[in-house]
Each structure stands twice: as C-alpha cells, then as structure tokens.
Design an enzyme around this catalytic site. Sequence first.
Site, PDB file in Angstrom:
ATOM      1  N   CYS C 169      43.374  22.290  48.511  1.00 38.43           N
ATOM      2  CA  CYS C 169      44.680  22.787  48.957  1.00 38.43           C
ATOM      3  C   CYS C 169      44.556  23.790  50.106  1.00 38.43           C
ATOM      4  O   CYS C 169      45.494  23.986  50.870  1.00 38.43           O
ATOM      5  CB  CYS C 169      45.427  23.417  47.791  1.00 38.43           C
ATOM      6  SG  CYS C 169      44.458  24.614  46.870  1.00 38.43           S
ATOM      7  N   HIS C 264      49.838  28.727  50.299  1.00 38.50           N
ATOM      8  CA  HIS C 264      48.628  29.254  50.934  1.00 38.50           C
ATOM      9  C   HIS C 264      48.918  29.495  52.414  1.00 38.50           C
ATOM     10  O   HIS C 264      49.387  28.610  53.119  1.00 38.50           O
ATOM     11  CB  HIS C 264      47.487  28.242  50.825  1.00 38.50           C
ATOM     12  CG  HIS C 264      46.931  28.069  49.439  1.00 38.50           C
ATOM     13  ND1 HIS C 264      47.278  28.869  48.377  1.00 38.50           N
ATOM     14  CD2 HIS C 264      46.022  27.175  48.942  1.00 38.50           C
ATOM     15  CE1 HIS C 264      46.609  28.481  47.300  1.00 38.50           C
ATOM     16  NE2 HIS C 264      45.857  27.461  47.614  1.00 38.50           N
TER      17      HIS C 264
END
Lengths: 372, 372, 372, 372
Positions: C169, C264
């Site tokens: 990710c 993120h």
Amino acid sequence: MELEKIPVGILGATGMVGQQYISLLNNHPWFEVRYAAASPRSAGKKYSEAVYGRWHIASNALAANYADHVGNIVVEDANDVSRAAAAFKKGNCSFVFSALEMSKDETSALEEEYAAAGIPVISNASAHRWTSDVPVLIAEINPDHADIIPIQKKKHGWERGFITVKPNCSIQSYMKPLHALAAAGYPARRLIVNTMQAVSGAGYPGVSSLDMIDNIVPYIGGEEEKSENEPLKIFGSIESGVFKNAELPQISAHCNRVPVVDGHTACISLEFDGKKPSLGEIKAIWAAYKGLPQDADFPSAPKQPIIYREENDRPQPRKDRDADKAMAVVIGRLRPCNVFDIRFTALSHNTVRGAAGGGILSAELLKYKGYL
Amino acid sequence: MELEKIPVGILGATGMVGQQYISLLNNHPWFEVRYAAASPRSAGKKYSEAVYGRWHIASNALAANYADHVGNIVVEDANDVSRAAAAFKKGNCSFVFSALEMSKDETSALEEEYAAAGIPVISNASAHRWTSDVPVLIAEINPDHADIIPIQKKKHGWERGFITVKPNCSIQSYMKPLHALAAAGYPARRLIVNTMQAVSGAGYPGVSSLDMIDNIVPYIGGEEEKSENEPLKIFGSIESGVFKNAELPQISAHCNRVPVVDGHTACISLEFDGKKPSLGEIKAIWAAYKGLPQDADFPSAPKQPIIYREENDRPQPRKDRDADKAMAVVIGRLRPCNVFDIRFTALSHNTVRGAAGGGILSAELLKYKGYL
Amino acid sequence: MELEKIPVGILGATGMVGQQYISLLNNHPWFEVRYAAASPRSAGKKYSEAVYGRWHIASNALAANYADHVGNIVVEDANDVSRAAAAFKKGNCSFVFSALEMSKDETSALEEEYAAAGIPVISNASAHRWTSDVPVLIAEINPDHADIIPIQKKKHGWERGFITVKPNCSIQSYMKPLHALAAAGYPARRLIVNTMQAVSGAGYPGVSSLDMIDNIVPYIGGEEEKSENEPLKIFGSIESGVFKNAELPQISAHCNRVPVVDGHTACISLEFDGKKPSLGEIKAIWAAYKGLPQDADFPSAPKQPIIYREENDRPQPRKDRDADKAMAVVIGRLRPCNVFDIRFTALSHNTVRGAAGGGILSAELLKYKGYL
Amino acid sequence: MELEKIPVGILGATGMVGQQYISLLNNHPWFEVRYAAASPRSAGKKYSEAVYGRWHIASNALAANYADHVGNIVVEDANDVSRAAAAFKKGNCSFVFSALEMSKDETSALEEEYAAAGIPVISNASAHRWTSDVPVLIAEINPDHADIIPIQKKKHGWERGFITVKPNCSIQSYMKPLHALAAAGYPARRLIVNTMQAVSGAGYPGVSSLDMIDNIVPYIGGEEEKSENEPLKIFGSIESGVFKNAELPQISAHCNRVPVVDGHTACISLEFDGKKPSLGEIKAIWAAYKGLPQDADFPSAPKQPIIYREENDRPQPRKDRDADKAMAVVIGRLRPCNVFDIRFTALSHNTVRGAAGGGILSAELLKYKGYL
C-alpha cells in the site's frame, strides 16, 4: 423538475456549518441553494473562491461537495438584508438557513431583520432559543411547536417571514431516547449527563490542537446551561401564545471536549418519574420509536431514529456517528444504575444531526406543514 | 549510606508498571532495586537486554531511567519463588513489588507463595483486593488497615511474608476528596462518576490505535464494578480479623477510554449524607487535607495531596497529571449540582499515583509502621 | 440479474482487509460474495456472528455494511481448500480474494493450493510478490502483466486456478504519477520518498495507542524495502516467461507511522532520467492520465485516477483520502526541488485503493481480459 | 549569591515561548528574570494574573513553573522601550530574551530600538536572521559568530546593546549531526530532508485541532525556505564585517505538521561532498561530538549533544524529546541510502532546544565570551 425545487439561501455560507449545509443540500429533492451570504470579506466573490483553501468537508464523504451552480453563486454580504429581499423577488431565495457566526445580539437583530423583510429564517444560532415565541424544533419530538409561527408572525407584524431555531448539539443524543420513554409512559425525573464532545462543535479553527493532543478539556463555555435548560423548552407547551417550559426532567450536565472530529457522546444516569420499565421494554420502545419525519417520509429523516447496539463497547464516535445518514442516535450499554434507575451511552453526529442536517429536517417539517 | 537501603525486588519487572517501579525507585532514599523477575522468556537476560526496544518510559521525564546497577541485574523467572527466597538470604530482596500480568488465579496463588516463602508482597494486581484479610491501601486514607497484617500472617502461618494491595487506578481521583470531606464531617451518600481514562491503564500494547484516533470507547471491562465497590472496602473497618465494608457512598460509574497517554479524569456529581458544606468550606477542607504520609514526611508523599485549581477549564490531563511528582490529585470546577449537591472534576496520574508511585508510598507506610 | 453475478469468496474474511472486501463488494455490479473463509476459530459460525464486536468498518461510511445474505454465510476454515472446491462446484465460489494473515510461507503454500484446486486467487498478501511468474497488478499501469497467467498456469499444470497479487500500500501514491510521467516521455531516474502511513495499514489491533498519541514511529518493518523494490517489478516486463525488473527508478524510502486512521501520504523528491518537463506540463500530464480501467469503465475505477489540488496545504489524509470512491491518488505541492528536479506530496487510501479496492479493480481487469 | 545573578527581561513574556523562558530560567545559576514585557493588554497586570488561565507549561514537567517573585512582576508594554531602559538603570534588566509575536517589520524595528537603548537582545524571532551583521547562533556550532558583535555595535553606534538570533526550530535536529561530520572531515554536499513537526512550533492557539485529529498537514508557511537557507549562514563565515554564506550543503526540505505536542522529527538522506565515512565511523563521530558549551560546562548545555539510539524504531518524539534536559539531538536508523550515501532520522525538542533553551544557551555563550 429542477425548476420546481424551493430556492434557499444560506447565511454564513462560508463557515463550517454553512459548508455543511451546502454539502447536505447537494441533490436535495425539495430544496436548492441559490443564494449565499457571508461576512463582508467574502462578499462579491464566487462561492468557490470564497471557500478556496478553507473548505473543510472531506471530499466524497457522506456529504458530497457542492454542485457547480453553487460554486458560481456570488456571495453577498449577510448584513445587507436588502440583497436577500431582492433575491427573493427574483425567485432565488424563498427562505434562509442561518449559520451566522456573530455575537448573540447581532445575530438576534439580523435574523429579525430577515424575517421582517419576508424571509423565513431557520437558524442554527443560539440567539433566539429563549425568545418566548420562537420554537426550538426537533422534528421527531415537538413538530407541533411549529404551530406558534402564525402567532409569532402576527405579533411582529411579519407577513411572510418568521424564525425557528434548533437546539444545542449537546442534547441531541439524549432528547430522542427521553422522548421515546416519556411517550411510552415513562417520563424521566432526574438525569446526570456527562458529555464527551467533538471539536467540530467549536467551528474552525475552534479548539487548539495543543488542547486536544494527549488531553481533554473539562469545560465548554455555556454548554452545561444549554444542556440542562433547552430540553425543558422542547418538552414544553404553547400557552397563551408563548412557550411554557416543562418542569421535568431535572438535568445536571458535565460537558467535556475530547479529541474526536465529529460526534458527541453522552453517558447518562436516569431516574424515572414514577413507574420504571424493564431494560427489555426500554429497548423495545427505542426500536419502535418513530415520529412525523418517519411517518411522512421526509427526505432527511433517518429510517430508524434510535439505533440500539448490543455490543458492550458501542456507540463509538468514529464507527457510529454516520449511522443512517448521520441523522440517527446510536445507543448502547443500557444497564441498571447503581444510584438511579438506568444508565446508558448515546451518540449523535453534531454537525449533521446536531447542526445542518437537523436544520434541513426542520425545513422539511415546515414545508410539510405549509409554513414554507 | 547506600548499603543501608532496603533491597527490593520487582515481579513483572519488564512490563509497563514494572518499568515504572524501576524508574521511580531510582535514587529512592529508603529502597534499592536488587532483584527483578519476569516471565520465563526474559529470565536469564540482563535487565537492560530484557527491556531493549521495549522500554516505554520517556527519557528524562519525571521518572529517571534506571540506574546502571539495575540494568545489570539478571532477570529471574517470576514463577520460581525459590530464586527470590535465595535472593532474600543473600540480602538482595527484603520484599517485592508485584506488577505481575497473569490471570487472577495465577497471580493470587503466586503472590501467596512469595508470602509463604517469607517475602512480603506489595501488589499492584487486583487478585487479592477482595481477600478478606488483605488490606487495600491508600496511605493518606486508611493507614490503619495495615494493622491487619499480624492477623493475616498468623492465619496463614506466615512468619515474615504478607500481602497488601493497592486499589484500581480509576478511583484514585475521587477517594481523597471524599475522604477529606468525610473526615471533616461531610460524608457522601451517593455519587455518579464518569471517568475518562488514559490508555496507559491498559498496559502495552493495550488499546489499539484504531480505537483511539478520532474516537473514544465507552467501556473498560470490569472497571465500573471496581470503581463502585473498592471504595467501600477502603472506607471500611477491621472487624473480627477481616475487613467489613462501609455502607456508603453508593457509587454509579461510567468508565470511558479516551486518547490520553497518562492521567485519569473523573466528573463527579455528589450528594451528601446529612449536612452540606458550602463550596468555600469544601475548598478549605481540601486545601488543608493531610494524612500520615504528609505528617511523617514519606519520601514519595505529595506535599499537598489535593490541589484545587480555580481556572474554569482545569484539571487537564496533559497539564496537571504531573503535579507534585504525579502523586497529587488535582481538582477543579467545583460548583453546585443541578440534581445532587455538588459536582466537580478530579484528575490523578494513573501509572504513578494509581500504580507504581502508590505502591511505593504503601511500602513507605509499611516501613514506617515497622512491617518491613 | 442477481443470478448472473460472478460468485466470489473471501479468504481471511473476518480480518480488517476481509471486512473491507465484504463492504466494498456490497452491491457490486459484477461480483457477489457467496463464500467466506477465516481461521479455525471463526469456522462454523455465521459471518455476522464471527465479526460481532469486531466489525471495524464505520456504518454508512463510503463502504456500506454487508448485505444480509453475507451475514448469513457460514464461515469455513481457510486452511481447508476442499471446502472452497466444493463451493466452486456448487457455483458459490468462482474465485477468491485472499486477505490471509498468516506467515509468508504458510500464505504462499496455501494460495498455491487454492490455485491447484482450480480457484483463482487475487491476493492482498505479500507472499507471492516476488514469485517470478506472479504479476503484481496496478490496473492502470501494467494490465498487460496479467498476460503471464497462461504461462503461470501451464508451468504449474493448473487448469483453472492462478495467482495474482497487488503491491504494497505504501507505493500506491507515487506509482501512478510516475507512470503518467514515464508514459509521456519523462521517466524518473531517482527519487527519495518519505511516507507518513496510517495505522490501518497494520491491521487490528496493529499499532498500540501508546505509540500513536503525541507520537510518531519512524519505522515500519519491511516497508522500505517493499517501497523501493516493488515498483521495479511493476514497471518491468515479461521476458522468457518470467518478470524482468525495470532498472529505474532508483528509490530510497523513509517509512514512518503517524496517527492517522486511513490514508498514506508520501513526500517525493524526483530526478528525471533525461529531459525535464515544466511544472505546467506535469500537471497537464497528470490531469489527462487514464488507463484501461477508465477506458473500459470498470465499476471500481476512479473517473480521474490522479487529482491535483492547487491549495498549498493539500493533500491531507482526512480530507482527501476518500476522493473518487477512495480510488484516486490526490497530489499537491508540485514545485521545483532544491536538490533534484521536482518535489510533490501524494496521497492514497491504503485500505481501499491500497488493499481491497485495488484487489477488486484487479479482478475487474482479469474478468475484462477473460481470465475470470 | 542570588544578588549576583544577572537580571534579565523577557519580551513577549506571556506567550508560549515567553512562558517557556520563564520556566527554564527558574533557578538558573547565572540569570534571574526581573523584567517582563508583553502586549498592551497585559501591561500593568502582575505576571501571575496576565497568564492566569493561559499558562501552557505542564506543572512539574521538565521545566518548573515560575518562581513567586516572577509571578509578582508587573508586566510592562513591550512597545515602550523606555520602561526597559528604566529597569536597566534600576539593575533589573541587563539584557532581554525576545519572544515577540509581531510582524517581521515591527519586530525588526523594535528589537533595534532595544539595542539602541543599551539593552542587548537575544531573539527567538526570525526578523533579524538575514540581517548581514546579526549572528544566528547554535552554541556548539558557530560560537565564533558572536564575535561580529563589536562590529555590529560599531556600525550602529550602539554602546552596549546588540542583537543575536537563534535559527528556526526545524533545522535543529540535523545541524549538529552535519556539523559533527563536517568537523571530522566529511562535509555534506546535498541532503533531502523531510520534517514532521510538532504543533507547539506554531504557538497557541496555533494549529486547529480539526487539522490535527486523524490528519497531517503537508505544509508550513515559510518553513521550507528557512530549513534550506539558514544552515548556510550558520556554516558561513565573517568576511569584511558581514556574514558570508557557506555554499554547501544544498538542502531540499519537505515540512509537514503532525499531531505531536513537542519535538520535531526529520528524515534525512545525505550525500557527502568527497570521501565517505563508514556507518561505524559516523556513530563514533557523533558520540564524541562536543562543543564549547560542553567544554566550558555551560549550565544549559547537554552533556552529550548527540545521542544515538540503536533500536530500530527510535527516535520517537514522546519518548526521546526530553533527553538531556530536552537539549540533546537524538538520532537513530542510520543506514545506507539507496540514492545518496546515508540516511537517518533525527529529533530535537522544538520549544526547548529549538526555542527558549537554545536562547538561554546562547546567552550563556555570550556571557562566557564577555558580551553580557
């Protein structure tokens, strides 16, 4: 069909609650934002420019962003009521949602000016909550309080305008559960309430991050008084053309600010005024609870106004605040109280149900009743 | 002079509370850590190696890090009581602080084994809190409860060993204020308490960050029962060689977990059992409150056990938890309660006053009384 | 029409990513969850029971909760591949999404067993990312990598089953911007990346709250290596039946954990390998960027895979992670770099685009290409 | 001995940095606060009244609260330099620490007025950082820059007054490690720095909690330019009576705000300008690093200015910021960089080392050198 929507204006359109109104009204089936007013420093700018770099609503969250036509609206000075009156004449502003962020006196006077100019005001501000002929509406609880509007208009000599308000966000989580119980024959006599309130309740910039990292603040100015007194007006009745407060329940509130973005949580210990239902009865009463918004299927009404969760660690703000379009109250932890009769924890989304969403639901009620 | 310090051991020395003990005992004038025991996986390692990468105490914070001699102690298996007995014989372990993190039954049995082996146990664990002859000590409140120790020893046939415990960290913030008022002739009849508790209370890793970012959790397993019941034992008396609970106050607790590192905050609504002091009297009572730790000037005693702050937004965990070596209770917001008599907010540092610091203060009391 | 949807299974269905799959697949137009497998302790329970008290998806958030029929699915033991094979025969499990949370070796072997049993596996696990014939798919970037599937099947003698994976990710936020620039003739030679990653990336309970209140952690095990190496496989090519890595860009990653729930963020300094576009060109390239998911209008494809925001303080996780169904990358702060050529900040939703949403988009690609 | 302490004044004494000065100077062996000035709204009040309800320093934290005599100082208007001049004559204000929070131009002019009035100014403000004859001091790195003071005084015709400043808090974590390496023969050519900065750097109320719960903000106005340019002046030299910047290192900074109270963390990728030390050499160089503050044993000097931690997840702000009186830099994660030569993570306490503590250390340097 677009053309038949009621055109609405937002006062304080660039502030946090104003933005929430713009978002929630995107694609609303009855209302369409056509007028936006704010402080003089935003006046004259396109709405999209006025909120550039200050738009706080997460994109693609529950609420949409604003529609293109809203971004192109030229923001007016909210102090200049004549602009709204002109917009009304052009068919762009049938009523306004007030999310003004001024002093109480300024707000009070300005909202009256709008009403006098023929523009109904559905207000989020606290200025008129204790005005004797202004209803404090929670659509499921006291829809009949709207019926003071003709009296209010007559008293002021207002032909078309009027003022309604919504209560403080801190009481939203416990008012419907209390109302459901009272309606089922179990009114509360006394309750001690401890709130843990989200920072969005203080607007932007609002609470400093230095107070909300590794910390809580056990005080919110004015909040405890509102949490204790406003329920009495909402549970009250219209007598001789003014509101008369209910006498019960007696409420003692401890209001705390906690590091949560949205969602006010309340821990409640409650003593009944008379007979006491079993825990099972209470859950059944809450599950069955409906009001006019549900019966008449208002667009913003939660299908189930009170949701009870059996897990022992719910409700939690991040997980439960958005339940049923963020318009439901979520309750958990119903159990006997060691001192009073019962205790439980309740949660309500403060900027949706407790602010813009609640205001829109009131407007839906007022339209349904023919006042808009 | 170093040589004359009492050598002490820590059970569960590598855990969070164990680390807190090691830190707070650095340079303690009466006690010196000479023995450390933990789970089998730490046994055989030097203490500095056993906690490498798992040392949670901030460097140079209130508590110091550990002294070099502690880093070099070889950790023993806490299950092997014979090791402690051998250390006792060598003069390295006169008594132990227990910060064991086992099941209740395991802890209960193991602490009894230490006592039977001649090692007094001052415990942070909850296992023995309801054992009828084990005192739950708060040094300012019930120092006389220590006097059950001879009875306890005799009953078990223990020559030198015995067990004392400290109460749950959630009650520390309101016990001293209640005791001060009761001692001044104003006992409480009923109180409703809402706690907002720090995550360090759950140990490490404890509470998931997913539950503590933009969230609170309205539930802590077992905590409400402890918060309601333990005060009755602490306010109780020794009768026929066992503790008899006090009957009042009746307490109803709502325990919540909030995103705070250290410091449990409680909002309290209180009804007196009889005559009611004025707010001014209460503040005077709290300001004047002292106990044996203050009178005898124990090393870990706060100079002023109850600090009242007049600002309307205090106490706050980050700003007030470290008051007076993190051993004082800080109170604010005393005001009349809309339902009971008074309400206020109180704060106590849960891992210092509520855990290791409280345990050390108990040890100072026991030494003062001649039991160590 | 319901009946024509492809029946899918979820391995690791009760974990955090598994829950995200269940949520995102609710009302998916092509796929329907009909099979759920998890650890032995969940096996035999209805799905609704297995996740009771452990359901982490916020109600009424972007993702819906699960449909009633999913709640009634009886969870199987994920280790027992024969159960999935039986479900396949009954028409309940045409392929599986793997969100297994086992060791790398166990996951690797088990996913191969599913493939051998005729069940295609679209995996979120990292186990097979460096298997030479397993494609690491980002649907906009390397849809042609899926064409190794026939080779993979042949090599293993699998008739129907195969394995594809998604990348880590942490790289999602910069891979599409890099790809867009490379496709426009501006490949990157070197970049230094600093990530600030959300706690949901570590699963539940994952990161301790004690590490995430008033703190950041400058380390995530294995994450920097993945962030540096996986891009080279994704930008690589199929040669002689196996993947051959690209040689550029050279990446140096600093991976940090920050107190953010989802999303993120990466700060990137980039040096081009050859000619250098102007900032204006770069924005135009990003705005125009499309891939097969957009051209073929896959159900989960973001309409605009790269969204550039001009405000100087964006992207921000809470405000931008949900953009375009949480499937878009949001970029901001493009400016010249004092050391390399350009720098910018990029954001991607790690549990949607970076996990379950990305897996579903891969499945849409594989169906479109005829592999499912 | 008290009487021999140098009397000092604080400009901006009621603000956040001013409070930090008051705290850190409590019981300082060389200096004693005798004069406090702030904005006109505080002027005339006792200091204890002026900060009532606005005191942000945690009680009993690293820094003490203020001494009684400070609480009783009557705050003056900082704009009225004649008050400070009068205090100087009475022996109450030998020099001032400036923590003024005005515009750059106002600060610049006012600080010059103090200097002209004979009051040396050690400033935390950024106004004079680029004045060609004002030194930007980090006591370990460029103590010789103080020697421009006679030139500065002569140029302005100031007999006793002068101005020195401290650099931006964002560079404190990497300046000493860079200096240590350069002093050992390994100067840096280029570095890419990513900072994750605490909210206290923005003062109070500073950053809104709505931006710091479940969020980071990838932008701090002006911070990146300061982080890139100020090091060049500090590493520069005095030529022809003015500062001449160093040419290297070239720095590219990404500055982010994260939900941390105190402590700026920086991730650094570094390319050497010439020969490259091994990782082992670098650690040895950092461990051995000392400067004049250590050699001359200044009261506020950290014993070890650079602390290296071997654990793979350090430094962390909450655990490491207070190291060595919050005056040390804590470094970890030194490893080869995939793109440049090395990378590492460094941490410095922004309101102590990066603000008031750094200012006090500068004053100690100036006294040692005879300028105070």
